[in-house]
Write a protein that holds these residues in place. Structure first.
Motif, PDB file in Angstrom:
ATOM      1  N   ARG A 122     -23.138   1.172  -5.896  1.00  0.00           N
ATOM      2  CA  ARG A 122     -21.694   0.951  -6.007  1.00  0.00           C
ATOM      3  C   ARG A 122     -20.952   2.163  -5.439  1.00  0.00           C
ATOM      4  O   ARG A 122     -21.265   3.307  -5.778  1.00  0.00           O
ATOM      5  CB  ARG A 122     -21.327   0.778  -7.476  1.00  0.00           C
ATOM      6  N   HIS A 123     -20.001   1.889  -4.547  1.00  0.00           N
ATOM      7  CA  HIS A 123     -19.180   2.971  -4.006  1.00  0.00           C
ATOM      8  C   HIS A 123     -17.820   2.436  -3.589  1.00  0.00           C
ATOM      9  O   HIS A 123     -17.622   1.228  -3.492  1.00  0.00           O
ATOM     10  CB  HIS A 123     -19.881   3.679  -2.840  1.00  0.00           C
ATOM     11  N   VAL A 124     -16.906   3.358  -3.357  1.00  0.00           N
ATOM     12  CA  VAL A 124     -15.535   3.028  -2.973  1.00  0.00           C
ATOM     13  C   VAL A 124     -15.279   3.602  -1.593  1.00  0.00           C
ATOM     14  O   VAL A 124     -15.699   4.723  -1.283  1.00  0.00           O
ATOM     15  CB  VAL A 124     -14.524   3.607  -3.987  1.00  0.00           C
ATOM     16  N   GLU A 125     -14.594   2.825  -0.753  1.00  0.00           N
ATOM     17  CA  GLU A 125     -14.192   3.303   0.573  1.00  0.00           C
ATOM     18  C   GLU A 125     -12.692   3.120   0.739  1.00  0.00           C
ATOM     19  O   GLU A 125     -12.088   2.214   0.159  1.00  0.00           O
ATOM     20  CB  GLU A 125     -14.910   2.519   1.674  1.00  0.00           C
ATOM     21  N   TYR A 126     -12.128   3.998   1.542  1.00  0.00           N
ATOM     22  CA  TYR A 126     -10.713   3.945   1.883  1.00  0.00           C
ATOM     23  C   TYR A 126     -10.600   3.692   3.380  1.00  0.00           C
ATOM     24  O   TYR A 126     -11.343   4.273   4.170  1.00  0.00           O
ATOM     25  CB  TYR A 126     -10.027   5.264   1.508  1.00  0.00           C
ATOM     26  N   GLU A 127      -9.659   2.827   3.745  1.00  0.00           N
ATOM     27  CA  GLU A 127      -9.506   2.431   5.146  1.00  0.00           C
ATOM     28  C   GLU A 127      -8.021   2.247   5.458  1.00  0.00           C
ATOM     29  O   GLU A 127      -7.252   1.802   4.602  1.00  0.00           O
ATOM     30  CB  GLU A 127     -10.263   1.121   5.374  1.00  0.00           C
ATOM     31  N   LEU A 128      -7.641   2.578   6.672  1.00  0.00           N
ATOM     32  CA  LEU A 128      -6.249   2.388   7.085  1.00  0.00           C
ATOM     33  C   LEU A 128      -5.936   0.907   7.248  1.00  0.00           C
ATOM     34  O   LEU A 128      -6.748   0.138   7.760  1.00  0.00           O
ATOM     35  CB  LEU A 128      -5.980   3.089   8.416  1.00  0.00           C
ATOM     36  N   THR A 129      -4.761   0.517   6.834  1.00  0.00           N
ATOM     37  CA  THR A 129      -4.245  -0.821   7.117  1.00  0.00           C
ATOM     38  C   THR A 129      -3.627  -0.783   8.516  1.00  0.00           C
ATOM     39  O   THR A 129      -3.541   0.285   9.141  1.00  0.00           O
ATOM     40  CB  THR A 129      -3.154  -1.205   6.106  1.00  0.00           C
ATOM     41  N   SER A 130      -3.163  -1.909   8.987  1.00  0.00           N
ATOM     42  CA  SER A 130      -2.482  -1.905  10.293  1.00  0.00           C
ATOM     43  C   SER A 130      -1.207  -1.063  10.210  1.00  0.00           C
ATOM     44  O   SER A 130      -0.848  -0.379  11.176  1.00  0.00           O
ATOM     45  CB  SER A 130      -2.180  -3.327  10.763  1.00  0.00           C
ATOM     46  N   LEU A 131      -0.550  -1.073   9.065  1.00  0.00           N
ATOM     47  CA  LEU A 131       0.633  -0.228   8.886  1.00  0.00           C
ATOM     48  C   LEU A 131       0.242   1.250   8.957  1.00  0.00           C
ATOM     49  O   LEU A 131       0.912   2.048   9.622  1.00  0.00           O
ATOM     50  CB  LEU A 131       1.301  -0.534   7.538  1.00  0.00           C
ATOM     51  N   GLY A 132      -0.847   1.621   8.309  1.00  0.00           N
ATOM     52  CA  GLY A 132      -1.333   2.995   8.365  1.00  0.00           C
ATOM     53  C   GLY A 132      -1.718   3.394   9.783  1.00  0.00           C
ATOM     54  O   GLY A 132      -1.411   4.501  10.240  1.00  0.00           O
ATOM     55  N   ARG A 133      -2.381   2.485  10.495  1.00  0.00           N
ATOM     56  CA  ARG A 133      -2.772   2.766  11.887  1.00  0.00           C
ATOM     57  C   ARG A 133      -1.550   2.972  12.780  1.00  0.00           C
ATOM     58  O   ARG A 133      -1.607   3.736  13.737  1.00  0.00           O
ATOM     59  CB  ARG A 133      -3.618   1.623  12.459  1.00  0.00           C
ATOM     60  N   SER A 134      -0.456   2.308  12.446  1.00  0.00           N
ATOM     61  CA  SER A 134       0.754   2.444  13.266  1.00  0.00           C
ATOM     62  C   SER A 134       1.326   3.859  13.206  1.00  0.00           C
ATOM     63  O   SER A 134       2.147   4.231  14.044  1.00  0.00           O
ATOM     64  CB  SER A 134       1.815   1.419  12.846  1.00  0.00           C
ATOM     65  N   LEU A 135       0.889   4.650  12.238  1.00  0.00           N
ATOM     66  CA  LEU A 135       1.360   6.031  12.120  1.00  0.00           C
ATOM     67  C   LEU A 135       0.580   7.005  12.990  1.00  0.00           C
ATOM     68  O   LEU A 135       1.036   8.135  13.207  1.00  0.00           O
ATOM     69  CB  LEU A 135       1.257   6.493  10.661  1.00  0.00           C
TER      70      LEU A 135
END
Length: 125
Positions: free
Chosen positions: A80-93
């Motif tokens: 079990r683990h957690v990952e964080y990923e950019l959304t399209s809104l985050g990528r737009s930055l």
């Protein structure tokens, strides 16, 4: 599998508090940059962001998730683990952050001089 983050990705001498424009808090822009190449675990983010405390990193990630820039995914199973990923809104930055970083690099000496001059004025008041 994404390439490991470079532990020297951020210059420890870089005065990030001098950035004139911030997305979220002091660390948000750097977190977004760390997520540029794909999902990352919390422990991976800690490598280049070695000066951030786990508590503050958690708070920053929660704020980025709340604002729609990051998705937090819990992977169930034996590992079990957690990952964080950019959304399209985050990528737009990303392009905007590149422009801001280039501007700051160009004007870093001026920013530091202004901060030091303001410190000298405050100290003599």
């Amino acid at each position: 599998m994404t390439k490991p983050l470079d532990p020297d990705m951020f210059d420890p001498l870089c005065p990030s508090e001098l950035m004139p424009i911030r997305v979220g808090d002091k660390w948000a822009g750097m977190i977004i940059q760390c997520l540029e190449d794909g999902p990352r675990r919390f422990s991976e983010l800690r490598v280049p962001l070695r000066n951030i405390t786990p508590k503050v990193l958690t708070q920053s990630l929660r704020a980025l998730e709340r604002d729609g820039y990051v998705i937090r995914t819990v992977h169930a199973g034996p590992s079990r683990h957690v990952e964080y990923e950019l959304t399209s809104l985050g990528r737009s930055l990303l392009d905007l952050l590149d422009v801001i970083r280039a501007w700051a690099e160009t004007h870093l000496d001026e920013l530091i001089d202004a901060r030091e001059a303001a410190g000298r004025v405050t100290a003599t008041d």
